[in-house]
Design a protein around this motif. Structure first.
Motif, PDB file in Angstrom:
ATOM      1  N   ASP A  41       0.827  -1.206   0.000  1.00  0.00           N
ATOM      2  CA  ASP A  41       0.000   0.000   0.000  1.00  0.00           C
ATOM      3  C   ASP A  41       0.861   1.256   0.000  1.00  0.00           C
ATOM      4  O   ASP A  41       0.517   2.270  -0.613  1.00  0.00           O
ATOM      5  CB  ASP A  41      -0.932   0.003   1.209  1.00  0.00           C
ATOM      6  CG  ASP A  41      -2.060  -1.003   1.074  1.00  0.00           C
ATOM      7  OD1 ASP A  41      -2.273  -1.498  -0.050  1.00  0.00           O
ATOM      8  OD2 ASP A  41      -2.711  -1.304   2.098  1.00  0.00           O
ATOM      9  N   ALA A  42       1.996   1.195   0.715  1.00  0.00           N
ATOM     10  CA  ALA A  42       2.898   2.349   0.769  1.00  0.00           C
ATOM     11  C   ALA A  42       3.466   2.650  -0.612  1.00  0.00           C
ATOM     12  O   ALA A  42       3.574   3.815  -1.025  1.00  0.00           O
ATOM     13  CB  ALA A  42       4.024   2.095   1.769  1.00  0.00           C
ATOM     14  N   VAL A  43       3.824   1.606  -1.357  1.00  0.00           N
ATOM     15  CA  VAL A  43       4.354   1.799  -2.710  1.00  0.00           C
ATOM     16  C   VAL A  43       3.282   2.406  -3.618  1.00  0.00           C
ATOM     17  O   VAL A  43       3.546   3.350  -4.384  1.00  0.00           O
ATOM     18  CB  VAL A  43       4.854   0.470  -3.299  1.00  0.00           C
ATOM     19  CG1 VAL A  43       5.173   0.628  -4.790  1.00  0.00           C
ATOM     20  CG2 VAL A  43       6.087  -0.021  -2.548  1.00  0.00           C
ATOM     21  N   THR A  44       2.059   1.888  -3.519  1.00  0.00           N
ATOM     22  CA  THR A  44       0.958   2.414  -4.338  1.00  0.00           C
ATOM     23  C   THR A  44       0.697   3.880  -4.032  1.00  0.00           C
ATOM     24  O   THR A  44       0.546   4.714  -4.946  1.00  0.00           O
ATOM     25  CB  THR A  44      -0.322   1.589  -4.089  1.00  0.00           C
ATOM     26  OG1 THR A  44      -0.082   0.234  -4.445  1.00  0.00           O
ATOM     27  CG2 THR A  44      -1.485   2.139  -4.903  1.00  0.00           C
ATOM     28  N   GLU A  45       0.640   4.230  -2.744  1.00  0.00           N
ATOM     29  CA  GLU A  45       0.377   5.610  -2.345  1.00  0.00           C
ATOM     30  C   GLU A  45       1.513   6.530  -2.766  1.00  0.00           C
ATOM     31  O   GLU A  45       1.288   7.651  -3.227  1.00  0.00           O
ATOM     32  CB  GLU A  45       0.168   5.671  -0.831  1.00  0.00           C
ATOM     33  CG  GLU A  45      -0.204   7.037  -0.286  1.00  0.00           C
ATOM     34  CD  GLU A  45      -1.603   7.479  -0.678  1.00  0.00           C
ATOM     35  OE1 GLU A  45      -1.973   8.615  -0.335  1.00  0.00           O
ATOM     36  OE2 GLU A  45      -2.331   6.691  -1.337  1.00  0.00           O
ATOM     37  N   ILE A 510       3.179  12.037   4.493  1.00  0.00           N
ATOM     38  CA  ILE A 510       4.126  11.004   4.046  1.00  0.00           C
ATOM     39  C   ILE A 510       4.458   9.987   5.134  1.00  0.00           C
ATOM     40  O   ILE A 510       5.056   8.955   4.843  1.00  0.00           O
ATOM     41  CB  ILE A 510       5.434  11.625   3.515  1.00  0.00           C
ATOM     42  CG1 ILE A 510       6.278  12.196   4.655  1.00  0.00           C
ATOM     43  CG2 ILE A 510       5.162  12.663   2.442  1.00  0.00           C
ATOM     44  CD1 ILE A 510       7.723  12.407   4.279  1.00  0.00           C
ATOM     45  N   THR A 511       4.066  10.255   6.379  1.00  0.00           N
ATOM     46  CA  THR A 511       4.437   9.369   7.490  1.00  0.00           C
ATOM     47  C   THR A 511       4.043   7.913   7.265  1.00  0.00           C
ATOM     48  O   THR A 511       4.858   7.004   7.467  1.00  0.00           O
ATOM     49  CB  THR A 511       3.849   9.890   8.810  1.00  0.00           C
ATOM     50  OG1 THR A 511       4.508  11.107   9.158  1.00  0.00           O
ATOM     51  CG2 THR A 511       4.033   8.884   9.939  1.00  0.00           C
ATOM     52  N   PRO A 512       2.786   7.614   6.835  1.00  0.00           N
ATOM     53  CA  PRO A 512       2.442   6.209   6.643  1.00  0.00           C
ATOM     54  C   PRO A 512       3.267   5.520   5.565  1.00  0.00           C
ATOM     55  O   PRO A 512       3.529   4.318   5.641  1.00  0.00           O
ATOM     56  CB  PRO A 512       0.966   6.238   6.249  1.00  0.00           C
ATOM     57  CG  PRO A 512       0.551   7.657   6.171  1.00  0.00           C
ATOM     58  CD  PRO A 512       1.690   8.526   6.574  1.00  0.00           C
ATOM     59  N   ILE A 513       3.727   6.294   4.584  1.00  0.00           N
ATOM     60  CA  ILE A 513       4.545   5.715   3.513  1.00  0.00           C
ATOM     61  C   ILE A 513       5.927   5.362   4.036  1.00  0.00           C
ATOM     62  O   ILE A 513       6.448   4.266   3.792  1.00  0.00           O
ATOM     63  CB  ILE A 513       4.634   6.696   2.325  1.00  0.00           C
ATOM     64  CG1 ILE A 513       3.253   6.917   1.726  1.00  0.00           C
ATOM     65  CG2 ILE A 513       5.615   6.181   1.267  1.00  0.00           C
ATOM     66  CD1 ILE A 513       3.206   7.992   0.670  1.00  0.00           C
TER      67      ILE A 513
END
Length: 566
Positions: A41-45, A510-513
């Motif tokens: 999900d981080a890559v997608t976002e 950007i924190t969740p990424i």
């Protein structure tokens, strides 16, 4: 050194401290929190957000073919970046390079107090008053500077005798005045509950058993940089001896060190970093000198086990000193050994475990120097580092700050290993990929230095846009390496900035990424107070340090950081 060094030091201090302990499984630890995403999900976002960022790529990077021309001395900051804690004014004044556990602020100030009292008594030799000046400097830095012909103290008081042997084997004529001026030991600390479980399984607390327990996953053990830390060097050689008691530098010992480093936390830059990680529960065992342990009440729940060679602070002078200075050195040594001053040493935490006998690894000075090189070759457990430097070139960086940033990165790049993969980004309102990540061979290094030297300032500050671009570069290079057969790389990012983000994405966005990708982001707040703590928060996402650049030794800081990590 002048202003530029002071600015440069800010950068380095941050970078170094940033390199804390990353985890055990894949080299990166992380904080699980509500804002975390899965890796996918981080890559997608990240890919979605990158579409809104204006990114320029330098098509023909500038090459600096002269980046290797600097001497060892030129790559060191002025010795005065290490402060004089006591200033002597006698007719005969000797400068003492004293280990930091003796020459810092209370309670690590024993020799400072003794020196002040000695100077006040105005002792004489042949009618001339005698005094001492005390410089606070790690034992490893003294050796580094002396071997580079950049420093000649009159007296050297390291933590242990290994450093004196290293000087002697390198051709510097040293004269030992005494084997001991303040008794101490170094050893391993194990958290109490972990210690009880450890003893029940392994029966005896030895370096060999601690390493076995660490490899078995029964505890997480961390140590400090053996290039600057006496305890780090001591425990490193004790580890090598545990791996091969007959020859600590054998191929067998080196293979076992490589195996151990594959699953261990990275070496910490300072003992302070270890204490912070212990407080967070990330590690359960670590190295420390006994005097520091005695003076750190928050570690009362840890059990201390003396290990390796003793840290008795031998006193050396040198053949280049005049007879007057040598006599003054002996006079001061006798003063330190007086009953009153030895009692003061005990009050400062020294003189414990006097019955402990050194567990000598059997190395001479050349052997200790070789052990450092063996560690540097194996410290990443065979994992190459994939790193990107993200440099702020907004308008506020103009002048001395940017000039210092450039000179420090160029000088310190000499310490980055050729087996690693390094890239460079700069940013203001937009983001520029100055140099794609590639193996740091001579060619890539020349491009890196050339692009650093060509940086110029202008515009606003889109820090988190640049972080996203850097994260993407790391992921793409890691995937490329994986497809070519290079597995298990260690990702790192260094963000060098002097101000708050005022354009582009926010930290919260950007924190969740960053959490999902598990990339440690080491931040250097360059000449910047960071009142909102944003840089600290960015580094804390994956449990690394955020440093405020405020010291005067940035080249030294980067050098030591790169010795630890790159």
């Amino acid at each position: 050194m002048g202003k530029s060094k002071k600015y440069v030091s800010m950068l380095l201090a941050c970078v170094m401290g940033a390199v804390s302990l990353m985890g055990c499984s894949n080299g990166n630890t992380r904080v699980e929190n509500e804002s975390s995403m899965s890796f996918e999900d981080a890559v997608t976002e990240m890919n979605s957000m990158l579409k809104k960022i204006n990114v320029e790529k330098i098509s023909k990077p500038v090459m600096d073919i002269y980046s290797d021309d600097g001497s060892d001395t030129a790559m060191l900051d002025d010795i005065d970046t290490f402060p004089i804690m006591v200033e002597g004014e006698g007719d005969i004044n000797i400068e003492i390079a004293a280990a930091t556990e003796l020459s810092s602020n209370a309670p690590d100030d024993w020799i400072n107090i003794v020196a002040e009292n000695f100077n006040a008594e105005k002792k004489e030799i042949a009618g001339k008053t005698v005094s001492v000046s005390v410089r606070k400097i790690t034992s490893g830095e003294v050796v580094t500077y002396m071997l580079a012909d950049a420093y000649e103290p009159d007296v050297f008081i390291p933590s242990n005798y290994a450093w004196g042997e290293m000087l002697k084997s390198s051709g510097i004529s040293i004269e030992k005045i005494t084997d001991r001026i303040a008794g101490n030991t170094a050893g391993i600390l194990i958290e109490k509950n972990t210690y009880d479980e450890f003893i029940s399984k392994y029966e005896e607390a030895t370096v060999s058993n601690v390493l076995e327990a660490a490899l078995a996953g029964d505890l997480i053990f961390a140590y400090t940089n053996p290039y600057t830390s006496s305890t780090g060097l001591n425990i490193l050689t004790a580890m090598l001896k545990a791996f091969d008691s007959q020859n600590p530098l054998s191929a067998k010992a080196q293979e076992k060190l490589l195996e151990y480093q594959k699953s261990s936390p990275p070496v910490a830059y300072t003992t302070a970093v270890l204490k912070n990680q212990a407080a967070k529960g990330i590690i359960s065992a670590m190295v420390m000198e006994e005097q520091a342990y005695i003076n750190t009440p928050e570690l009362a729940s840890y059990i201390y086990i003396p290990s390796g060679i003793r840290h008795d602070h031998p006193v050396y002078t040198f053949s280049y000193c005049s007879d007057e200075k040598k006599e003054a050195a002996k006079l001061f040594t006798e003063y330190c050994l007086s009953e009153e001053n030895q009692k003061l040493a005990q009050e400062k935490g020294f003189g414990r475990h006097d019955d402990y006998q050194s567990d000598d690894p059997g190395l001479d000075g050349t052997g200790y120097l070789t052990a450092q090189k063996v560690w540097k070759q194996n410290k990443n457990g065979g994992r190459p580092v994939v790193a990107v430097f993200v440099a702020d070139v907004s308008g506020s960086m103009g002048g001395e700050p940017l000039n210092s940033l450039k000179s420090s990165l160029v000088n310190a790049s000499a310490y980055i290993g050729q087996e690693h993969y390094i890239g460079l980004i700069s940013y203001s309102g937009d983001v520029t990929i100055n140099l794609p990540i590639d193996k740091f061979d001579a060619r890539q290094k020349a491009y890196f230095c050339g692009e650093v030297k060509s940086l110029s300032e202008a515009g606003t500050t889109a820090t988190y846009d640049a972080v996203l671009v850097g994260l993407n570069m790391l992921q793409e290079k890691t995937q490329e390496l994986k497809e070519s057969g290079v597995e298990n790389v260690k990702q790192m990012m260094f963000v060098l900035t002097d101000g708050e983000q005022n354009e582009g994405y926010s930290l919260d966005r950007i924190t969740p990424i960053v959490a999902g990708l598990q990339v440690p982001v080491y931040t250097i707040s360059y000449n910047y107070l960071d009142d909102n703590g944003e840089l600290e928060k960015l580094s804390a996402i994956n449990e690394v340090s955020a440093l405020k650049a405020s010291s005067d030794d940035i080249v030294n800081q980067l050098r030591n950081l790169f010795n630890v990590e790159l």
